[in-house]
Design a protein around this motif. Structure first.
Motif, PDB file in Angstrom:
ATOM      1  N   LEU A   1       0.801  -1.221   0.000  1.00 47.63           N
ATOM      2  CA  LEU A   1       0.000   0.000   0.000  1.00 47.63           C
ATOM      3  C   LEU A   1       0.834   1.271   0.000  1.00 47.63           C
ATOM      4  O   LEU A   1       0.517   2.243  -0.686  1.00 47.63           O
ATOM      5  CB  LEU A   1      -0.949  -0.001   1.200  1.00 47.63           C
ATOM      6  N   ASP A   2       1.906   1.306   0.784  1.00 45.32           N
ATOM      7  CA  ASP A   2       2.678   2.538   0.933  1.00 45.32           C
ATOM      8  C   ASP A   2       3.764   2.707  -0.124  1.00 45.32           C
ATOM      9  O   ASP A   2       4.435   3.733  -0.162  1.00 45.32           O
ATOM     10  CB  ASP A   2       3.304   2.607   2.329  1.00 45.32           C
ATOM     11  N   MET A   3       3.945   1.711  -0.973  1.00 46.51           N
ATOM     12  CA  MET A   3       4.889   1.839  -2.087  1.00 46.51           C
ATOM     13  C   MET A   3       4.223   2.529  -3.265  1.00 46.51           C
ATOM     14  O   MET A   3       3.000   2.548  -3.397  1.00 46.51           O
ATOM     15  CB  MET A   3       5.394   0.455  -2.535  1.00 46.51           C
ATOM     16  N   SER A   4       5.042   3.089  -4.133  1.00 48.89           N
ATOM     17  CA  SER A   4       4.519   3.736  -5.330  1.00 48.89           C
ATOM     18  C   SER A   4       3.999   2.706  -6.323  1.00 48.89           C
ATOM     19  O   SER A   4       4.290   1.504  -6.223  1.00 48.89           O
ATOM     20  CB  SER A   4       5.610   4.563  -5.993  1.00 48.89           C
ATOM     21  N   VAL A   5       3.236   3.202  -7.293  1.00 48.84           N
ATOM     22  CA  VAL A   5       2.775   2.348  -8.382  1.00 48.84           C
ATOM     23  C   VAL A   5       3.960   1.707  -9.085  1.00 48.84           C
ATOM     24  O   VAL A   5       3.975   0.502  -9.370  1.00 48.84           O
ATOM     25  CB  VAL A   5       1.930   3.170  -9.384  1.00 48.84           C
TER      26      VAL A   5
END
Length: 513
Positions: free
Chosen positions: A354-358
């Motif tokens: 969730l907290d990582m970028s696309v």
């Protein structure tokens, strides 16, 4: 139908940094009606609900009336509850480490007097009664919620909300409550909600399953790009018009997506006698380019089969062969090394970080291709990410955007993209269009077809029986952990599959309409 407006919203806007999510939205809910809220992922439905719940503060200028009286708006979540607004959000709001009963009671007093003990027996009995009303009296109220499958967690969250609604709620808001539920489970939910509606409660019901509406909803409001499109009477509106209102254009039906031709007899996977917690002696094989649908009711073992084939759960018995060789997956990494991919049922908890970028989510399984010596070739990686965002039509097309803020449909596209780009031989889709809007569904089903066309063996687990039959070459039907039928799809109807899922009888071939 009663015409009294319980809740009226006028001119509600919400602006985040650099983005207006809602623009002058208006809505009215009548006593004793089910009012559907429709629109594509990212159109503003969840933002509207969170504003009404007090989690987001709307821009100045909105007016909210409850029973015809103005309400100070925006307000805090505790104020929403005191006003009689009850919510079941997409994230459910359950505490995984607490039992079902404790989750029921955590949002209200435990009903004790000074120096008296909590009556766990009474509260457990009340929880059991509410679950039984929903048709799930078999659930043990002492079970920690985190141990339940996602569909059962959804039922617990809805049952908790309904128990609260029975104590005087005026508005019950359900945000995609049936996304993880098979049709029969959804019917039980609809029946329970109707009991609340009959007491004069207004229900705001968010769904992407348009087929549910004729039998359940009275009216529908459609949002597109954060604006009102129209409010319609369900009895006077057909599906094609609803789709056009939601998407703004015609959308191809799943039946229009070409079913891949099986061009090779090469067997990519064979499963022999697999058993697990629910599964019992499951056997089948699948060839390159073939799509096999897996149908079964809640608890039939569908998702357990996916976990075992991906190495996320150890079988208690049985053997898996990949390209003719006996294999033993100790971890998902072993399965990935054998070119097996899984698009899981829960994309937020198991599909992405969730907290990582696309961009980082896209490259997690493919990092090796960008290594040059002792470092990653950033330019090549960024170019690849941009191309995949374009190829899979991820919106907005921003690689640095956190995965968590994407709409459900775009999150699913990222999860599918990252696994299909590993070029798997076998790819397992577990409820791939769960909680996905009508436009993104067509795109995802097209990606499934393309994966098979390129030579992958595809296992498609889905509660969307008509769409699954349309795409698949054959359907395996699970009942109580066993395969009770292996049916080729030509001439196979969803009603036939449903009977085999629930009853001890052989499927009877009938021509689908």
């Amino acid at each position: 139908m009663p015409q009294t407006n319980v809740l009226t919203v006028q001119g509600l806007s919400k602006t985040f940094t650099g983005q207006r999510a809602l623009n002058e939205v208006s809505l009215d809910l009548r006593a004793g009606e089910v009012h559907a809220l429709l629109g594509q992922n990212g159109c503003g439905k969840s933002t509207l609900i969170k504003c009404l719940a007090g989690f987001h503060h709307a821009d100045e200028g909105a007016q909210v009336l409850l029973d015809g009286e103005p309400v100070a708006f925006p307000y805090e979540p505790t104020k929403a509850a005191s006003l009689g607004l009850v919510f079941v959000h997409q994230d459910l709001g359950l505490i995984p480490n607490l039992s079902i009963t404790e989750n029921f009671e955590a949002s209200r007093s435990y009903g004790t007097r000074l120096f008296s003990k909590i009556s766990w027996a009474r509260m457990t009995a009340n929880t059991k009664a509410t679950l039984t009303e929903l048709g799930h009296g078999d659930l043990d109220p002492t079970t920690p919620v985190g141990r339940l499958p996602i569909a059962h967690q959804t039922i617990v969250a809805i049952a908790r909300a309904l128990s609260t609604a029975s104590e005087g709620a005026k508005v019950l808001v359900l945000d995609e409550p049936t996304a993880a539920l098979p049709d029969a489970e959804a019917v039980l939910l609809f029946n329970a909600v109707r009991k609340v509606v009959d007491r004069g409660v207004a229900v705001l019901y968010v769904t992407h399953k348009l087929e549910e509406l004729p039998a359940f909803a009275d009216r529908a409001t459609v949002l597109r790009d954060g604006r009102n499109v129209d409010t319609v009477d369900i009895r006077e509106t057909d599906r094609d018009r609803l789709v056009h209102l939601i998407v703004g254009k015609e959308v191809a039906a799943t039946s229009d997506i070409p079913k891949p031709h099986i061009t090779a007899e090469r067997e990519l996977m064979a499963v022999q006698g697999i058993s697990g917690t629910r599964l019992r002696d499951v056997s089948f094989n699948i060839r390159a380019g073939e799509i096999i649908g897996i149908a079964g009711m809640l608890g039939s073992g569908r998702s357990e089969l996916a976990r075992i084939l991906f190495g996320a759960q150890k079988p208690s018995a049985g053997t898996i062969f990949v390209r003719g060789r006996k294999t033993c997956f100790k971890t998902p990494r072993d399965a990935v090394d054998h070119k097996i991919a899984l698009i899981p049922e829960d994309r937020r908890r198991e599909g992405g970080v969730l907290d990582m970028s696309v961009g980082k989510n896209l490259t997690i399984p493919s990092t090796k291709k960008f290594w040059q010596g002792v470092r990653i070739a950033k330019t090549a990686e960024e170019k690849w990410i941009s191309q995949k965002i374009h190829d899979y039509d991820v919106r907005p097309a921003e690689s640095a955007r956190p995965f968590r803020v994407l709409s459900g449909g775009n999150q699913q596209k990222v999860v599918i993209a990252k696994w299909l780009e590993t070029k798997p031989d076998v790819v397992i889709f577990d409820e791939p269009v769960q909680g996905v809007d009508i436009g993104a569904r067509a795109e995802i089903f097209s990606l499934i077809s393309q994966a098979a066309s390129q030579g992958a063996a595809v296992i498609l687990i889905s509660s969307e029986l008509d769409q699954m039959i349309s795409l698949s070459h054959r359907v395996l039907i699970l009942r109580r952990g066993r395969i009770v039928a292996d049916e080729p799809t030509p001439g196979l109807a969803a009603s036939t599959v449903t009977r085999a899922m629930y009853f001890d009888e052989e499927p009877i071939k009938e021509t689908s309409s």
